[in-house]
Design a protein around this motif. Structure first.
Motif, PDB file in Angstrom:
ATOM      1  N   LEU A   1       0.805  -1.300  -0.078  1.00  0.00           N
ATOM      2  CA  LEU A   1      -0.219  -0.022   0.139  1.00  0.00           C
ATOM      3  C   LEU A   1       0.889   1.284  -0.102  1.00  0.00           C
ATOM      4  O   LEU A   1       0.538   2.279  -0.887  1.00  0.00           O
ATOM      5  CB  LEU A   1      -0.935  -0.049   1.168  1.00  0.00           C
ATOM      6  CG  LEU A   1      -2.064  -0.843   1.269  1.00  0.00           C
ATOM      7  CD1 LEU A   1      -2.748  -0.966   2.732  1.00  0.00           C
ATOM      8  CD2 LEU A   1      -3.004  -0.278   0.148  1.00  0.00           C
ATOM      9  N   ILE A   2       1.906   1.279   0.602  1.00  0.00           N
ATOM     10  CA  ILE A   2       2.603   2.143   1.027  1.00  0.00           C
ATOM     11  C   ILE A   2       3.434   2.762  -0.334  1.00  0.00           C
ATOM     12  O   ILE A   2       3.419   3.909  -0.654  1.00  0.00           O
ATOM     13  CB  ILE A   2       3.681   2.408   2.147  1.00  0.00           C
ATOM     14  CG1 ILE A   2       2.756   2.378   3.678  1.00  0.00           C
ATOM     15  CG2 ILE A   2       4.656   3.289   2.333  1.00  0.00           C
ATOM     16  CD1 ILE A   2       3.433   1.796   4.558  1.00  0.00           C
ATOM     17  N   ASN A   3       3.947   1.638  -0.859  1.00  0.00           N
ATOM     18  CA  ASN A   3       4.660   1.847  -2.190  1.00  0.00           C
ATOM     19  C   ASN A   3       3.660   2.210  -3.510  1.00  0.00           C
ATOM     20  O   ASN A   3       4.226   3.119  -4.086  1.00  0.00           O
ATOM     21  CB  ASN A   3       5.600   0.593  -2.637  1.00  0.00           C
ATOM     22  CG  ASN A   3       6.548   0.440  -1.471  1.00  0.00           C
ATOM     23  OD1 ASN A   3       7.167   1.157  -0.833  1.00  0.00           O
ATOM     24  ND2 ASN A   3       6.947  -0.947  -1.413  1.00  0.00           N
ATOM     25  N   GLN A   4       2.700   1.568  -3.448  1.00  0.00           N
ATOM     26  CA  GLN A   4       1.758   1.927  -4.537  1.00  0.00           C
ATOM     27  C   GLN A   4       1.129   3.300  -4.386  1.00  0.00           C
ATOM     28  O   GLN A   4       0.942   3.979  -5.437  1.00  0.00           O
ATOM     29  CB  GLN A   4       0.411   0.753  -4.295  1.00  0.00           C
ATOM     30  CG  GLN A   4      -0.493   0.633  -5.391  1.00  0.00           C
ATOM     31  CD  GLN A   4      -1.241  -0.319  -4.887  1.00  0.00           C
ATOM     32  OE1 GLN A   4      -1.015  -1.654  -4.163  1.00  0.00           O
ATOM     33  NE2 GLN A   4      -2.919  -0.419  -5.596  1.00  0.00           N
ATOM     34  N   HIS A   5       0.651   3.876  -3.256  1.00  0.00           N
ATOM     35  CA  HIS A   5       0.029   4.975  -3.081  1.00  0.00           C
ATOM     36  C   HIS A   5       1.042   5.952  -2.741  1.00  0.00           C
ATOM     37  O   HIS A   5       0.882   7.288  -2.642  1.00  0.00           O
ATOM     38  CB  HIS A   5      -0.894   4.965  -2.142  1.00  0.00           C
ATOM     39  CG  HIS A   5      -1.958   4.207  -2.205  1.00  0.00           C
ATOM     40  ND1 HIS A   5      -3.451   4.402  -2.961  1.00  0.00           N
ATOM     41  CD2 HIS A   5      -2.159   2.713  -2.089  1.00  0.00           C
ATOM     42  CE1 HIS A   5      -3.990   3.415  -3.056  1.00  0.00           C
ATOM     43  NE2 HIS A   5      -3.502   2.445  -2.501  1.00  0.00           N
ATOM     44  N   GLU A   6       2.366   5.826  -2.464  1.00  0.00           N
ATOM     45  CA  GLU A   6       3.515   6.732  -2.310  1.00  0.00           C
ATOM     46  C   GLU A   6       3.116   7.692  -1.133  1.00  0.00           C
ATOM     47  O   GLU A   6       3.112   8.775  -1.281  1.00  0.00           O
ATOM     48  CB  GLU A   6       3.772   7.609  -3.721  1.00  0.00           C
ATOM     49  CG  GLU A   6       4.137   6.782  -4.708  1.00  0.00           C
ATOM     50  CD  GLU A   6       4.700   7.866  -5.878  1.00  0.00           C
ATOM     51  OE1 GLU A   6       3.930   8.801  -6.290  1.00  0.00           O
ATOM     52  OE2 GLU A   6       5.478   7.632  -6.463  1.00  0.00           O
ATOM     53  N   LEU A   7       2.743   6.772  -0.241  1.00  0.00           N
ATOM     54  CA  LEU A   7       2.256   7.642   0.939  1.00  0.00           C
ATOM     55  C   LEU A   7       3.641   7.904   2.126  1.00  0.00           C
ATOM     56  O   LEU A   7       4.652   7.103   1.945  1.00  0.00           O
ATOM     57  CB  LEU A   7       1.476   6.607   2.082  1.00  0.00           C
ATOM     58  CG  LEU A   7       0.010   6.218   1.434  1.00  0.00           C
ATOM     59  CD1 LEU A   7      -0.559   5.101   2.319  1.00  0.00           C
ATOM     60  CD2 LEU A   7      -0.827   7.435   1.415  1.00  0.00           C
ATOM     61  N   THR A   8       3.434   8.670   2.697  1.00  0.00           N
ATOM     62  CA  THR A   8       4.523   8.980   3.765  1.00  0.00           C
ATOM     63  C   THR A   8       3.972   8.184   5.128  1.00  0.00           C
ATOM     64  O   THR A   8       2.827   8.225   5.279  1.00  0.00           O
ATOM     65  CB  THR A   8       4.508  10.790   4.109  1.00  0.00           C
ATOM     66  OG1 THR A   8       4.575  11.276   2.849  1.00  0.00           O
ATOM     67  CG2 THR A   8       5.496  10.984   5.160  1.00  0.00           C
ATOM     68  N   MET A   9       4.877   7.356   5.448  1.00  0.00           N
ATOM     69  CA  MET A   9       4.750   6.822   6.535  1.00  0.00           C
ATOM     70  C   MET A   9       5.394   6.997   7.924  1.00  0.00           C
ATOM     71  O   MET A   9       6.694   7.213   7.581  1.00  0.00           O
ATOM     72  CB  MET A   9       4.785   5.287   6.146  1.00  0.00           C
ATOM     73  CG  MET A   9       4.663   4.300   7.207  1.00  0.00           C
ATOM     74  SD  MET A   9       5.247   2.751   7.023  1.00  0.00           S
ATOM     75  CE  MET A   9       6.975   2.715   7.785  1.00  0.00           C
ATOM     76  N   ILE A  10       4.875   7.158   8.988  1.00  0.00           N
ATOM     77  CA  ILE A  10       5.476   7.183  10.199  1.00  0.00           C
ATOM     78  C   ILE A  10       4.989   6.166  11.279  1.00  0.00           C
ATOM     79  O   ILE A  10       3.901   6.149  11.542  1.00  0.00           O
ATOM     80  CB  ILE A  10       5.206   8.537  10.588  1.00  0.00           C
ATOM     81  CG1 ILE A  10       5.646   9.838   9.878  1.00  0.00           C
ATOM     82  CG2 ILE A  10       6.240   8.845  12.132  1.00  0.00           C
ATOM     83  CD1 ILE A  10       5.093  11.082  10.145  1.00  0.00           C
ATOM     84  N   MET A  11       5.814   5.208  11.534  1.00  0.00           N
ATOM     85  CA  MET A  11       5.362   4.138  12.208  1.00  0.00           C
ATOM     86  C   MET A  11       6.153   3.883  13.560  1.00  0.00           C
ATOM     87  O   MET A  11       7.439   4.020  13.656  1.00  0.00           O
ATOM     88  CB  MET A  11       5.470   3.017  11.292  1.00  0.00           C
ATOM     89  CG  MET A  11       5.051   1.590  11.840  1.00  0.00           C
ATOM     90  SD  MET A  11       5.694   0.272  10.912  1.00  0.00           S
ATOM     91  CE  MET A  11       4.391  -1.052  11.016  1.00  0.00           C
ATOM     92  N   VAL A  12       5.536   3.648  14.456  1.00  0.00           N
ATOM     93  CA  VAL A  12       6.085   3.147  15.815  1.00  0.00           C
ATOM     94  C   VAL A  12       6.171   1.721  15.942  1.00  0.00           C
ATOM     95  O   VAL A  12       5.200   0.897  15.680  1.00  0.00           O
ATOM     96  CB  VAL A  12       5.331   3.596  17.082  1.00  0.00           C
ATOM     97  CG1 VAL A  12       5.600   2.938  18.493  1.00  0.00           C
ATOM     98  CG2 VAL A  12       5.128   5.132  17.161  1.00  0.00           C
ATOM     99  N   THR A  13       7.260   1.095  15.859  1.00  0.00           N
ATOM    100  CA  THR A  13       7.308  -0.313  16.121  1.00  0.00           C
ATOM    101  C   THR A  13       8.287  -0.813  17.085  1.00  0.00           C
ATOM    102  O   THR A  13       9.386   0.012  17.373  1.00  0.00           O
ATOM    103  CB  THR A  13       7.575  -1.060  14.859  1.00  0.00           C
ATOM    104  OG1 THR A  13       7.416  -2.524  15.277  1.00  0.00           O
ATOM    105  CG2 THR A  13       8.875  -0.885  14.149  1.00  0.00           C
ATOM    106  N   HIS A  14       8.145  -2.026  17.702  1.00  0.00           N
ATOM    107  CA  HIS A  14       9.207  -2.533  18.801  1.00  0.00           C
ATOM    108  C   HIS A  14       9.922  -3.641  17.843  1.00  0.00           C
ATOM    109  O   HIS A  14      10.915  -4.315  18.357  1.00  0.00           O
ATOM    110  CB  HIS A  14       8.471  -3.112  19.866  1.00  0.00           C
ATOM    111  CG  HIS A  14       8.360  -2.034  20.882  1.00  0.00           C
ATOM    112  ND1 HIS A  14       7.214  -1.615  21.235  1.00  0.00           N
ATOM    113  CD2 HIS A  14       9.198  -1.253  21.737  1.00  0.00           C
ATOM    114  CE1 HIS A  14       7.107  -0.932  22.447  1.00  0.00           C
ATOM    115  NE2 HIS A  14       8.298  -0.570  22.599  1.00  0.00           N
ATOM    116  N   ASP A  15       9.462  -3.934  16.698  1.00  0.00           N
ATOM    117  CA  ASP A  15      10.097  -5.120  16.143  1.00  0.00           C
ATOM    118  C   ASP A  15      10.925  -4.664  14.994  1.00  0.00           C
ATOM    119  O   ASP A  15      10.609  -4.169  13.919  1.00  0.00           O
ATOM    120  CB  ASP A  15       8.759  -5.829  15.187  1.00  0.00           C
ATOM    121  CG  ASP A  15       9.104  -7.046  14.603  1.00  0.00           C
ATOM    122  OD1 ASP A  15      10.247  -7.175  14.248  1.00  0.00           O
ATOM    123  OD2 ASP A  15       8.277  -7.826  14.184  1.00  0.00           O
TER     124      ASP A  15
END
Lengths: 261, 228
Positions: free
Chosen positions: B171-185
């Motif tokens: 999705l992020i690549n296809q829609h060229e979204l800006t992503m800000i993600m919190v993760t512990h992984d």
């Protein structure tokens, strides 16, 4: 002959108090003090109100009714306020809500000639309307606070999708109103089948014909039903917005963060 | 796209950083360091106590909060679906702005790789992974330019989490979204992120490219965090 319970018979009510008291004692429920205090308080209150009513019933209606209703409204507002602790202006909202509801209901009773403007009719019936509305407002406030806590995630989700507080809290408002109204709807459904309502019982014990008693009961039951619905709705719609600030943020979560600081 | 200038709010201390359009930023660090607070600041679910946040060069306070939140979508750790059907949930956002079109339902189900027959399913009947996909579809329905993800797979089992990651990656690549993600992984961080912000004790301790910063951490704090 007017039916009357003698004072000696009344004394035996102590037996009824001893039952929960011994249960509390044997099972160590820690309610002993509370049971004794509330029984004594209830008795004193009722006798006091009995004497006060006797006095009020003798006063001209225009003085006795507003006097007693003002006391009822004030006590009810202070009592219901406890459930809305921490909410701004909650006492004022409860008082105004109860006042508007009482005046409207009383107005309708008088316009449609259901009740005579005499203290002996208006005061007890108004007491029932105000008392039930007070309980409904308290229940609604308590439930609303819980719902806001429990549904914090859903509220955040709704706000994050662009919902205004009024839209985001629709679910909470629905649940709150449901919870506040259901006991009343259930009561109305089973009225006369499961238990004879208090007012009707009182009138019958006082020697009034059952059909006449039923007419009064109908007036009061329907009046209570509508005032309870209005009370719950009014207080819920008046107070839900205080859980948000002007920027569409949940105030609760802000406070939690501050308390962590 | 986003600029934090001297932004603080407990537990964050005077943060300064910038996020460019189409960046895939991972916020990571110990629990309680303020990562989720940062996410909530982006779409104004929280306000900073000090400092200013800019979105497209404009103070976020100048946007109507409803418009900002539509453009900056958030997916929470728990799906927090609304009672009702999948369709009720995914049309929620667009309906607020009068932008819902019936044909979007199928399209959104496609985005999150769920069959369109799910649209009329009660959300109570869904598995944890399906619920999170619906939550993602619900956010995407608003056509956000930025996607904020607050540990979206932490409540899911490993296999389901991988499936969601795949959906997100596409999705992020296809829609060229800006992503800000919190993760512990950190495995997830390597897979989905292009830039990492290591947050500890309310501060950005390291800011670098992924996966390089994980392979050769510059600070002792990051080294220790990765060894935990």
């Amino acid at each position: 002959m007017e039916p009357e319970i003698s004072n000696q018979s009344l004394l035996f009510l102590v037996v009824f108090v001893l039952i929960p008291l011994s249960l509390s004692y044997f099972y160590q429920l820690g309610l002993n003090k509370n049971i004794i205090w509330s029984s004594l308080r209830g008795t004193v209150q009722l006798f006091a109100i009995g004497y006060l009513l006797t006095y009020l019933f003798e006063l001209p209606a225009i003085i006795g009714i507003p006097f007693m209703i003002s006391i009822m409204l004030t006590v009810a507002a202070f009592h219901a306020r406890k459930k809305g602790k921490g909410l701004p202006n909650v006492l004022l909202y409860i008082f105004i809500g109860l006042l508007v509801i009482e005046v409207s209901v009383l107005g309708l009773w008088l316009i449609f000639d259901m009740v005579a403007f005499t203290p002996s009719e208006v005061i007890p019936m108004s007491g029932m309307v105000i008392g039930n509305s007070m309980v409904a407002m308290g229940l609604a406030l308590e439930r609303m606070k819980n719902e806001f806590k429990e549904n914090n995630g859903r509220l955040l989700a709704a706000l994050s999708l662009g919902a205004k507080p009024s839209v985001a809290s629709k679910l909470i408002v629905q649940k709150t109103l449901n919870a506040a109204l259901i006991p009343n709807v259930d009561q109305l459904k089973t009225i006369g089948l499961v238990q004879l309502p208090g007012m009707m019982t009182g009138l019958i014990l006082g020697g009034v014909a059952p059909v006449t008693a039923i007419k009064y009961q109908l007036v009061i039951s329907i009046s209570i039903f509508s005032s309870v619905s209005l009370s719950a709705m009014f207080i819920t719609l008046a107070m839900y917005r205080y859980f948000f600030n002007e920027q569409g943020q949940l105030v609760d979560s802000e406070e939690e963060i501050r308390s962590e600081a | 796209m986003f600029r934090f200038e001297q932004v603080s709010r407990y537990p964050l201390k005077k943060m300064d950083f910038q996020i460019e359009k189409k960046e895939k930023v991972i916020l990571f660090g110990p629990s309680g360091s303020g990562k989720s607070t940062i996410l909530f600041l982006f779409n104004r679910l929280h306000n900073p106590t000090e400092g200013t946040i800019y979105f497209e060069g404009q103070n976020v306070k100048e946007y109507p909060f409803t418009e900002l939140r539509k453009r900056v979508g958030l997916v929470l750790q728990e799906p927090n679906l609304f009672p009702g059907t999948v369709l009720d949930n995914i049309k929620y956002g667009p309906s607020l702005f009068g932008e819902w079109k019936e044909e979007d339902g199928e399209l959104l189900m496609g985005y999150v790789q769920l069959p369109s027959t799910y649209l009329n399913r009660d959300v109570e009947q869904l598995s944890g992974g399906e619920k999170q996909r619906v939550s993602l579809a619900r956010t995407l329905a608003n056509q956000p330019e930025v996607l904020l993800l607050d540990e979206p797979t932490s409540a899911l089992d490993y296999r389901t989490a991988e499936d969601i990651e795949e959906v997100l990656e596409q999705l992020i690549n296809q829609h060229e979204l800006t992503m800000i993600m919190v993760t512990h992984d950190m495995r997830q961080a390597r897979r989905l992120g292009s830039r990492g912000l290591f947050i500890t004790e309310g501060e950005v301790m390291e800011d670098g490219k992924l996966p390089d910063m994980l392979d050769s951490p510059a600070s002792q704090a990051l080294k220790e965090f990765l060894e935990e």
